[in-house]
Structure formats: C-alpha cells, structure tokens
Design a protein around this motif. Structure first.
Motif, PDB file in Angstrom:
ATOM      1  N   SER A  79       1.097   5.323   1.381  1.00 33.01           N
ATOM      2  CA  SER A  79       0.461   6.330   2.226  1.00 33.01           C
ATOM      3  C   SER A  79       1.347   7.565   2.321  1.00 33.01           C
ATOM      4  O   SER A  79       2.532   7.528   1.957  1.00 33.01           O
ATOM      5  CB  SER A  79       0.169   5.766   3.623  1.00 33.01           C
ATOM      6  OG  SER A  79       1.363   5.498   4.328  1.00 33.01           O
ATOM      7  N   GLU A 139      -6.733  12.579  -2.583  1.00 34.80           N
ATOM      8  CA  GLU A 139      -8.134  12.148  -2.513  1.00 34.80           C
ATOM      9  C   GLU A 139      -8.669  12.216  -1.085  1.00 34.80           C
ATOM     10  O   GLU A 139      -9.781  12.705  -0.857  1.00 34.80           O
ATOM     11  CB  GLU A 139      -8.275  10.712  -3.015  1.00 34.80           C
ATOM     12  CG  GLU A 139      -8.152  10.540  -4.501  1.00 34.80           C
ATOM     13  CD  GLU A 139      -8.173   9.076  -4.934  1.00 34.80           C
ATOM     14  OE1 GLU A 139      -8.065   8.842  -6.149  1.00 34.80           O
ATOM     15  OE2 GLU A 139      -8.286   8.172  -4.076  1.00 34.80           O
ATOM     16  N   GLU A 140      -7.901  11.718  -0.138  1.00 36.83           N
ATOM     17  CA  GLU A 140      -8.407  11.611   1.227  1.00 36.83           C
ATOM     18  C   GLU A 140      -8.342  12.923   2.004  1.00 36.83           C
ATOM     19  O   GLU A 140      -9.099  13.115   2.948  1.00 36.83           O
ATOM     20  CB  GLU A 140      -7.665  10.514   1.981  1.00 36.83           C
ATOM     21  CG  GLU A 140      -7.998   9.140   1.428  1.00 36.83           C
ATOM     22  CD  GLU A 140      -7.369   8.008   2.217  1.00 36.83           C
ATOM     23  OE1 GLU A 140      -6.845   8.244   3.327  1.00 36.83           O
ATOM     24  OE2 GLU A 140      -7.406   6.869   1.720  1.00 36.83           O
ATOM     25  N   GLY A 156      -3.648   4.128   1.040  1.00 37.93           N
ATOM     26  CA  GLY A 156      -4.483   3.010   0.654  1.00 37.93           C
ATOM     27  C   GLY A 156      -3.876   2.173  -0.446  1.00 37.93           C
ATOM     28  O   GLY A 156      -2.660   2.167  -0.639  1.00 37.93           O
ATOM     29  N   GLU A 181      -3.526   9.086  -3.189  1.00 34.97           N
ATOM     30  CA  GLU A 181      -4.264   8.774  -1.963  1.00 34.97           C
ATOM     31  C   GLU A 181      -4.316   9.988  -1.032  1.00 34.97           C
ATOM     32  O   GLU A 181      -5.362  10.306  -0.462  1.00 34.97           O
ATOM     33  CB  GLU A 181      -3.637   7.577  -1.240  1.00 34.97           C
ATOM     34  CG  GLU A 181      -3.917   6.251  -1.898  1.00 34.97           C
ATOM     35  CD  GLU A 181      -5.339   5.762  -1.681  1.00 34.97           C
ATOM     36  OE1 GLU A 181      -6.044   6.251  -0.773  1.00 34.97           O
ATOM     37  OE2 GLU A 181      -5.761   4.861  -2.431  1.00 34.97           O
ATOM     38  N   THR A 198       0.859  -1.169   0.000  1.00 33.94           N
ATOM     39  CA  THR A 198       0.000   0.000   0.000  1.00 33.94           C
ATOM     40  C   THR A 198       0.904   1.229   0.000  1.00 33.94           C
ATOM     41  O   THR A 198       2.101   1.128   0.270  1.00 33.94           O
ATOM     42  CB  THR A 198      -0.934   0.025   1.229  1.00 33.94           C
ATOM     43  OG1 THR A 198      -0.147  -0.077   2.422  1.00 33.94           O
ATOM     44  CG2 THR A 198      -1.953  -1.103   1.176  1.00 33.94           C
TER      45      THR A 198
END
Length: 173
Positions: free
Chosen positions: A47, A93-94, A74, A90, A45
């Motif tokens: 991050s 987006e988050e 993610g 990620e 993943t």
C-alpha cells in the motif's frame, strides 16, 4: 528475481519494527505463496499513502468493502516485479493520479491486521507516495469516495493504522 525474493530483501533491509519485520520474514520462509491472495495463512499486500506535502494533505479512499478511510493499496499481481512496483501500481490505480513517486528508502511502516476468512491476515508493506503538483484524483471501482484530508484531520476519519502511517511518512519527509 521473483517477487518473493524481492519481498525478503525489502524486509531484511527495513530498519524498524524488528519483531513485526521478523514475523513477516518467518511467514515468507514458511509460505512460498505468501505474496498471493490464495495463501490461506495470510499474504503480503502493498500500500501507499498518497501525500501532497506542499498542501499538507493526504488522499484517502473510502474503501468499498470495508467502508473505512484508508491509504491506497491491495494485493500483489503476477506482473508486479517488486513490492515497490505493487505499491506504486495500487496507488496509481486507486487514486487515478499519474506521476506518483514513492518516497525513497523503502517501506515507511509494516501493518499486520486480521481479515475475514478464508484468508486470515494481511501483512501490509506500507509506502508513501508523493503526488505531483496540481494532481487531480479520479475514483476507481474499489472506492466509494476519494478525498484529500489535512494532516491534522486524518485522526478524525481514519483508524490508528492510517494515523501511524501518516506519522511515519511525515517523519521520512
């Protein structure tokens, strides 16, 4: 270059956590699908810890499923050209923050942690992202909350993996 090939190059260049780094490389060698969620033995993943160094704060997400304060991150997606691109996607987006930039020099840390079946492990490649001045966050569907925390408050809300990531990111700054 495939995402798998990129991951191998990124990890070979990573100059810390030698034993864990080798576990990641061994996993990639044993599993051609190691970048994808479908890999039952575990998957990589990406991050990124979002940092505002001018205010001495980090942005954490209250993860919807885990109900823990974590960095953004993610699963890799087919459109990701690299682990760096996956981490930046990620984080953007988050956090809802456009214009994030990753700290140069590649990953800041690696963190391998168990997850519920059917998969068993996340091999997280962790970066740090700088927020642009005046950044305003916007909550995503994956979060229950987003909140800025002063550096010294992170240990009060997050687990040791996030604290270690913050320490490594601050050392890189």
């Amino acid at each position: 270059m495939s995402l798998h090939d990129d991951a191998v190059l990124v990890l070979k260049a990573y100059g810390d956590q030698d034993e864990l780094r080798q576990e990641y490389l061994d996993h990639l060698a044993a599993h051609p699908d190691a970048l994808w969620k479908a890999c039952g033995a575990g998957h990589l993943t990406a991050s990124a810890l979002v940092i505002d160094p001018e205010r001495g704060q980090v942005l954490l997400t209250l993860h919807r499923k885990l109900r823990m304060w974590l960095q953004m991150g993610g699963h890799c997606e087919p459109q990701d050209a690299s682990l760096t691109a996956a981490a930046l996607r990620e984080a953007t987006e988050e956090s809802g923050i456009p214009g994030l930039t990753l700290l140069p020099g590649g990953p800041v840390r690696l963190d391998r942690h168990p997850i519920p079946a059917p998969c068993h492990w996340h091999f997280d490649v962790q970066y740090a992202a700088l927020a642009p001045p005046g950044a305003t966050q916007a909550i995503s569907d994956e979060s229950l909350d987003l909140r800025w925390f002063p550096y010294d408050a992170v240990a009060e809300v997050a687990d040791e993996s996030v604290v270690r990531l913050l320490e490594a990111a601050r050392a890189r700054l």
